[in-house]
Design a protein around this motif. Structure first.
Motif, PDB file in Angstrom:
ATOM      1  N   GLU A   3       0.844  -1.196   0.000  1.00 55.08           N
ATOM      2  CA  GLU A   3       0.000   0.000   0.000  1.00 55.08           C
ATOM      3  C   GLU A   3       0.878   1.244   0.000  1.00 55.08           C
ATOM      4  N   SER A   4       0.445   2.275  -0.706  1.00 55.51           N
ATOM      5  CA  SER A   4       1.219   3.502  -0.833  1.00 55.51           C
ATOM      6  C   SER A   4       1.139   4.335   0.443  1.00 55.51           C
ATOM      7  N   ASN A   5       2.191   5.067   0.723  1.00 55.19           N
ATOM      8  CA  ASN A   5       2.210   5.986   1.858  1.00 55.19           C
ATOM      9  C   ASN A   5       1.454   7.262   1.549  1.00 55.19           C
ATOM     10  N   PHE A   6       1.283   7.560   0.266  1.00 54.57           N
ATOM     11  CA  PHE A   6       0.652   8.796  -0.140  1.00 54.57           C
ATOM     12  C   PHE A   6      -0.865   8.653  -0.134  1.00 54.57           C
ATOM     13  N   LYS A   7      -1.540   9.684   0.316  1.00 57.29           N
ATOM     14  CA  LYS A   7      -3.003   9.670   0.392  1.00 57.29           C
ATOM     15  C   LYS A   7      -3.650  10.608  -0.622  1.00 57.29           C
ATOM     16  N   ARG A   8      -2.930  11.619  -1.054  1.00 61.36           N
ATOM     17  CA  ARG A   8      -3.461  12.603  -2.002  1.00 61.36           C
ATOM     18  C   ARG A   8      -2.651  12.525  -3.288  1.00 61.36           C
ATOM     19  N   PHE A   9      -3.357  12.482  -4.406  1.00 65.71           N
ATOM     20  CA  PHE A   9      -2.694  12.351  -5.689  1.00 65.71           C
ATOM     21  C   PHE A   9      -3.119  13.479  -6.617  1.00 65.71           C
ATOM     22  N   ILE A  10      -2.247  13.798  -7.570  1.00 60.24           N
ATOM     23  CA  ILE A  10      -2.591  14.776  -8.594  1.00 60.24           C
ATOM     24  C   ILE A  10      -3.493  14.057  -9.573  1.00 60.24           C
ATOM     25  N   GLU A  11      -4.743  14.495  -9.631  1.00 61.66           N
ATOM     26  CA  GLU A  11      -5.728  13.844 -10.483  1.00 61.66           C
ATOM     27  C   GLU A  11      -6.793  14.862 -10.868  1.00 61.66           C
ATOM     28  N   VAL A  12      -7.506  14.563 -11.928  1.00 65.79           N
ATOM     29  CA  VAL A  12      -8.589  15.437 -12.368  1.00 65.79           C
ATOM     30  C   VAL A  12      -9.663  15.422 -11.288  1.00 65.79           C
ATOM     31  N   GLY A  13     -10.072  16.613 -10.847  1.00 63.37           N
ATOM     32  CA  GLY A  13     -11.081  16.730  -9.808  1.00 63.37           C
ATOM     33  C   GLY A  13     -10.507  17.020  -8.433  1.00 63.37           C
ATOM     34  N   ARG A  14      -9.189  16.961  -8.283  1.00 66.90           N
ATOM     35  CA  ARG A  14      -8.573  17.234  -6.974  1.00 66.90           C
ATOM     36  C   ARG A  14      -8.661  18.721  -6.677  1.00 66.90           C
ATOM     37  N   VAL A  15      -9.095  19.068  -5.488  1.00 69.73           N
ATOM     38  CA  VAL A  15      -9.156  20.463  -5.058  1.00 69.73           C
ATOM     39  C   VAL A  15      -7.773  20.831  -4.526  1.00 69.73           C
ATOM     40  N   VAL A  16      -7.237  21.954  -5.003  1.00 68.60           N
ATOM     41  CA  VAL A  16      -5.889  22.373  -4.636  1.00 68.60           C
ATOM     42  C   VAL A  16      -5.917  23.781  -4.061  1.00 68.60           C
ATOM     43  N   LEU A  17      -4.923  24.076  -3.245  1.00 74.99           N
ATOM     44  CA  LEU A  17      -4.717  25.408  -2.690  1.00 74.99           C
ATOM     45  C   LEU A  17      -3.574  26.053  -3.456  1.00 74.99           C
ATOM     46  N   LEU A  18      -3.811  27.233  -4.003  1.00 73.71           N
ATOM     47  CA  LEU A  18      -2.777  27.927  -4.771  1.00 73.71           C
ATOM     48  C   LEU A  18      -1.834  28.633  -3.805  1.00 73.71           C
ATOM     49  N   ARG A  19      -0.525  28.394  -3.967  1.00 69.54           N
ATOM     50  CA  ARG A  19       0.452  28.935  -3.032  1.00 69.54           C
ATOM     51  C   ARG A  19       1.141  30.194  -3.498  1.00 69.54           C
ATOM     52  N   SER A  20       1.093  30.511  -4.786  1.00 75.90           N
ATOM     53  CA  SER A  20       1.783  31.713  -5.253  1.00 75.90           C
ATOM     54  C   SER A  20       0.999  32.347  -6.383  1.00 75.90           C
ATOM     55  N   GLY A  21       1.387  33.548  -6.730  1.00 69.19           N
ATOM     56  CA  GLY A  21       0.714  34.262  -7.802  1.00 69.19           C
ATOM     57  C   GLY A  21      -0.364  35.186  -7.266  1.00 69.19           C
ATOM     58  N   PRO A  22      -1.084  35.823  -8.159  1.00 71.63           N
ATOM     59  CA  PRO A  22      -2.107  36.781  -7.727  1.00 71.63           C
ATOM     60  C   PRO A  22      -3.296  36.128  -7.026  1.00 71.63           C
ATOM     61  N   HIS A  23      -3.459  34.827  -7.196  1.00 69.82           N
ATOM     62  CA  HIS A  23      -4.586  34.127  -6.571  1.00 69.82           C
ATOM     63  C   HIS A  23      -4.138  33.233  -5.420  1.00 69.82           C
ATOM     64  N   SER A  24      -2.990  33.526  -4.810  1.00 70.61           N
ATOM     65  CA  SER A  24      -2.499  32.670  -3.733  1.00 70.61           C
ATOM     66  C   SER A  24      -3.462  32.709  -2.545  1.00 70.61           C
ATOM     67  N   GLY A  25      -3.622  31.560  -1.917  1.00 71.37           N
ATOM     68  CA  GLY A  25      -4.527  31.439  -0.794  1.00 71.37           C
ATOM     69  C   GLY A  25      -5.932  31.025  -1.194  1.00 71.37           C
ATOM     70  N   LYS A  26      -6.227  30.963  -2.494  1.00 73.08           N
ATOM     71  CA  LYS A  26      -7.548  30.548  -2.959  1.00 73.08           C
ATOM     72  C   LYS A  26      -7.499  29.076  -3.372  1.00 73.08           C
ATOM     73  N   ILE A  27      -8.670  28.464  -3.419  1.00 73.21           N
ATOM     74  CA  ILE A  27      -8.708  27.074  -3.848  1.00 73.21           C
ATOM     75  C   ILE A  27      -9.247  26.990  -5.268  1.00 73.21           C
ATOM     76  N   VAL A  29      -9.725  23.761  -8.718  1.00 75.36           N
ATOM     77  CA  VAL A  29      -9.865  22.343  -9.033  1.00 75.36           C
ATOM     78  C   VAL A  29      -9.000  22.026 -10.248  1.00 75.36           C
ATOM     79  N   ILE A  30      -8.294  20.902 -10.205  1.00 72.63           N
ATOM     80  CA  ILE A  30      -7.539  20.455 -11.366  1.00 72.63           C
ATOM     81  C   ILE A  30      -8.538  19.909 -12.374  1.00 72.63           C
ATOM     82  N   SER A  31      -8.600  20.550 -13.552  1.00 67.37           N
ATOM     83  CA  SER A  31      -9.544  20.070 -14.565  1.00 67.37           C
ATOM     84  C   SER A  31      -8.847  19.286 -15.671  1.00 67.37           C
TER      85      SER A  31
END
Length: 137
Positions: A3-27, A29-31
């Protein structure tokens, strides 16, 4: 297979938090996944326009849209976000509440910081006295 140690994967539909740029701090979705470095993110409910974003500037959240098709447009993403209540779940999460508390603390002016200091000092004094009474009893 182990079993994998990782619980969150980069996939279509994953909700992400933006860390940099003009929209940092907003959430958002990977489309769509472009390649091993970038993805197309879309946040129609949070004011993030559909754009390419590097993975190194994203933080994966535990939330995921269940049946989002690849390359879904902003309308489909918005409909899925509202039907699954992702924004409400995000706002109630400990992660989001800590972020809002930190932002509020950073926005205080000098006098508000002083008032917070005095309130903490008073609370600390009350706790200290009640612990002293409890030890005697």
């Amino acid at each position: 297979m182990s079993e994998s140690n990782f619980k969150r994967f980069i996939e279509v539909g994953r909700v992400v938090l933006l860390r940099s740029g003009p929209h940092s701090g907003k959430i958002a979705v990977i489309s769509e996944v472009i390649d091993h470095n970038r993805a197309i993110v879309d946040g129609p409910a949070t004011g993030v326009p559909r754009q390419s974003y590097p993975f190194r500037h994203l933080t994966l959240t535990p939330f995921r849209l269940s049946k989002l098709p690849r390359g879904a447009g902003s309308g489909v993403v918005l409909k899925q976000l509202t039907s699954e209540g992702i924004l409400e779940k995000w706002n109630k999460s400990a992660w989001a509440t800590k972020r809002t508390a930190i932002e509020k603390r950073r926005s205080l002016n000098d006098f508000e910081r002083f008032k917070t200091f005095v309130a903490k000092k008073g609370r600390r004094d009350v706790v200290r006295k009640s612990v002293k009474v409890a030890k005697k009893a």
